[in-house]
Design a protein around this motif. Structure first.
Motif, PDB file in Angstrom:
ATOM      1  N   MET A   1       0.854  -1.170   0.000  1.00 39.49           N
ATOM      2  CA  MET A   1       0.000   0.000   0.000  1.00 39.49           C
ATOM      3  C   MET A   1       0.904   1.239   0.000  1.00 39.49           C
ATOM      4  N   TYR A   2       0.544   2.214  -0.811  1.00 36.72           N
ATOM      5  CA  TYR A   2       1.380   3.393  -0.945  1.00 36.72           C
ATOM      6  C   TYR A   2       0.886   4.533  -0.073  1.00 36.72           C
ATOM      7  N   MET A   3       1.846   5.272   0.475  1.00 38.85           N
ATOM      8  CA  MET A   3       1.556   6.431   1.307  1.00 38.85           C
ATOM      9  C   MET A   3       1.227   7.601   0.387  1.00 38.85           C
ATOM     10  N   SER A   4       0.219   8.399   0.752  1.00 35.72           N
ATOM     11  CA  SER A   4      -0.146   9.559  -0.060  1.00 35.72           C
ATOM     12  C   SER A   4       1.019  10.547  -0.106  1.00 35.72           C
ATOM     13  N   ASP A   5       1.080  11.341  -1.168  1.00 35.40           N
ATOM     14  CA  ASP A   5       2.143  12.335  -1.285  1.00 35.40           C
ATOM     15  C   ASP A   5       2.097  13.345  -0.147  1.00 35.40           C
ATOM     16  N   ASP A   6       0.878  13.731   0.281  1.00 34.38           N
ATOM     17  CA  ASP A   6       0.755  14.682   1.387  1.00 34.38           C
ATOM     18  C   ASP A   6       1.436  14.151   2.636  1.00 34.38           C
ATOM     19  N   LEU A   7       1.151  12.900   2.974  1.00 38.46           N
ATOM     20  CA  LEU A   7       1.750  12.322   4.171  1.00 38.46           C
ATOM     21  C   LEU A   7       3.238  12.072   3.956  1.00 38.46           C
ATOM     22  N   LYS A   8       3.594  11.553   2.788  1.00 42.95           N
ATOM     23  CA  LYS A   8       5.004  11.268   2.505  1.00 42.95           C
ATOM     24  C   LYS A   8       5.853  12.526   2.650  1.00 42.95           C
ATOM     25  N   ASN A   9       5.323  13.658   2.194  1.00 42.96           N
ATOM     26  CA  ASN A   9       6.073  14.912   2.270  1.00 42.96           C
ATOM     27  C   ASN A   9       6.136  15.488   3.677  1.00 42.96           C
ATOM     28  N   SER A  10       5.278  15.006   4.580  1.00 44.34           N
ATOM     29  CA  SER A  10       5.284  15.512   5.951  1.00 44.34           C
ATOM     30  C   SER A  10       6.115  14.649   6.888  1.00 44.34           C
ATOM     31  N   VAL A  11       6.549  13.476   6.432  1.00 47.57           N
ATOM     32  CA  VAL A  11       7.301  12.567   7.280  1.00 47.57           C
ATOM     33  C   VAL A  11       8.699  13.132   7.527  1.00 47.57           C
ATOM     34  N   ILE A  12       9.075  13.193   8.795  1.00 47.07           N
ATOM     35  CA  ILE A  12      10.336  13.804   9.195  1.00 47.07           C
ATOM     36  C   ILE A  12      11.491  12.806   9.116  1.00 47.07           C
ATOM     37  N   PHE A  13      11.277  11.594   9.625  1.00 44.02           N
ATOM     38  CA  PHE A  13      12.325  10.585   9.711  1.00 44.02           C
ATOM     39  C   PHE A  13      12.033   9.449   8.739  1.00 44.02           C
ATOM     40  N   ALA A  14      13.074   8.729   8.375  1.00 42.83           N
ATOM     41  CA  ALA A  14      12.919   7.579   7.480  1.00 42.83           C
ATOM     42  C   ALA A  14      11.993   6.543   8.113  1.00 42.83           C
ATOM     43  N   ARG A  15      11.274   5.818   7.278  1.00 40.62           N
ATOM     44  CA  ARG A  15      10.313   4.818   7.729  1.00 40.62           C
ATOM     45  C   ARG A  15      10.979   3.710   8.522  1.00 40.62           C
ATOM     46  N   GLY A  16      12.168   3.326   8.145  1.00 41.54           N
ATOM     47  CA  GLY A  16      12.866   2.240   8.833  1.00 41.54           C
ATOM     48  C   GLY A  16      12.541   0.879   8.247  1.00 41.54           C
ATOM     49  N   GLU A  17      12.905  -0.143   8.990  1.00 38.17           N
ATOM     50  CA  GLU A  17      12.732  -1.528   8.556  1.00 38.17           C
ATOM     51  C   GLU A  17      11.430  -2.095   9.116  1.00 38.17           C
ATOM     52  N   LEU A  18      11.034  -3.254   8.622  1.00 36.60           N
ATOM     53  CA  LEU A  18       9.882  -3.935   9.207  1.00 36.60           C
ATOM     54  C   LEU A  18      10.082  -4.027  10.711  1.00 36.60           C
ATOM     55  N   ASN A  19       9.030  -3.773  11.446  1.00 37.80           N
ATOM     56  CA  ASN A  19       9.107  -3.734  12.900  1.00 37.80           C
ATOM     57  C   ASN A  19       9.444  -5.122  13.452  1.00 37.80           C
ATOM     58  N   PRO A  20      10.548  -5.250  14.218  1.00 33.91           N
ATOM     59  CA  PRO A  20      10.889  -6.558  14.773  1.00 33.91           C
ATOM     60  C   PRO A  20       9.879  -7.044  15.817  1.00 33.91           C
ATOM     61  N   TYR A  21       9.018  -6.148  16.296  1.00 37.71           N
ATOM     62  CA  TYR A  21       7.962  -6.522  17.242  1.00 37.71           C
ATOM     63  C   TYR A  21       6.649  -6.804  16.510  1.00 37.71           C
ATOM     64  N   GLY A  22       6.734  -7.038  15.213  1.00 36.72           N
ATOM     65  CA  GLY A  22       5.557  -7.219  14.374  1.00 36.72           C
ATOM     66  C   GLY A  22       4.602  -8.304  14.835  1.00 36.72           C
ATOM     67  N   LYS A  23       5.097  -9.283  15.570  1.00 37.32           N
ATOM     68  CA  LYS A  23       4.194 -10.348  16.049  1.00 37.32           C
ATOM     69  C   LYS A  23       3.181  -9.811  17.053  1.00 37.32           C
ATOM     70  N   TYR A  24       3.422  -8.610  17.574  1.00 31.81           N
ATOM     71  CA  TYR A  24       2.488  -7.979  18.512  1.00 31.81           C
ATOM     72  C   TYR A  24       1.607  -6.935  17.825  1.00 31.81           C
ATOM     73  N   PHE A  25       1.568  -6.958  16.515  1.00 29.74           N
ATOM     74  CA  PHE A  25       0.795  -6.003  15.725  1.00 29.74           C
ATOM     75  C   PHE A  25      -0.145  -6.760  14.798  1.00 29.74           C
ATOM     76  N   THR A  26      -1.293  -6.167  14.514  1.00 34.12           N
ATOM     77  CA  THR A  26      -2.180  -6.650  13.465  1.00 34.12           C
ATOM     78  C   THR A  26      -1.912  -5.757  12.271  1.00 34.12           C
ATOM     79  N   GLY A  27      -1.359  -6.284  11.203  1.00 31.36           N
ATOM     80  CA  GLY A  27      -0.975  -5.476  10.050  1.00 31.36           C
ATOM     81  C   GLY A  27       0.524  -5.239  10.037  1.00 31.36           C
TER      82      GLY A  27
END
Length: 139
Positions: A1-27
């Motif tokens: 899923m792609y991030m909208s340009d509005d949001l992408k342009n407002s992001v301050i820091f890099a997105r990073g890698e897949l969350n290593p705690y992902g097993k505690y997340f839905t999605g």
């Protein structure tokens, strides 16, 4: 899923890698650790519909978490309270010992900086997923 340009342009820091705690997340979420010294901080990016499980930040003294919302739209809920809608610029102070969850709205990316409040003998207890029917009721 792609991030909208509005949001992408407002992001301050890099997105990073897949969350290593992902097993505690839905999605799908991503983690970019910003500081591991002094005050631990991470930039967490949630894809639309991604939320974390209920959890508790524990500490004998001090501790807890602060969320600094930097983009998108999301939700925060403490056990026994109504969910709060979150937007860029919102700040959530979560005391140690409070059961809670947070994450993206169904139709929006959500980005926050997670700040670990310094404390003694800190730990994080991950609990059950948020009830999917309760989440689906949120707009």
């Amino acid at each position: 899923m792609y991030m909208s340009d509005d949001l992408k342009n407002s992001v301050i820091f890099a997105r990073g890698e897949l969350n290593p705690y992902g097993k505690y997340f839905t999605g799908t979420s991503y983690l970019n650790m910003l500081s591991l010294e002094g005050v631990v901080m991470g930039n967490v990016t949630f894809e639309p519909g991604c939320i974390n499980n209920w959890h508790i930040h524990k500490a004998d003294k001090g501790g807890g978490q602060i969320l600094l919302v930097t983009g998108g739209r999301g939700w925060y809920q403490e056990e026994g309270k109504e969910p709060q809608e979150l937007h860029a610029g919102d700040v959530v102070n979560i005391p140690a010992g409070v059961k809670h969850w947070h994450g993206a709205a169904k139709d929006s990316w959500f980005v926050h900086i997670s700040v670990e409040v310094p404390g003694e003998n800190k730990s994080n207890e991950w609990l059950e997923p948020v009830d999917s029917d309760d989440y689906k009721k949120l707009k």
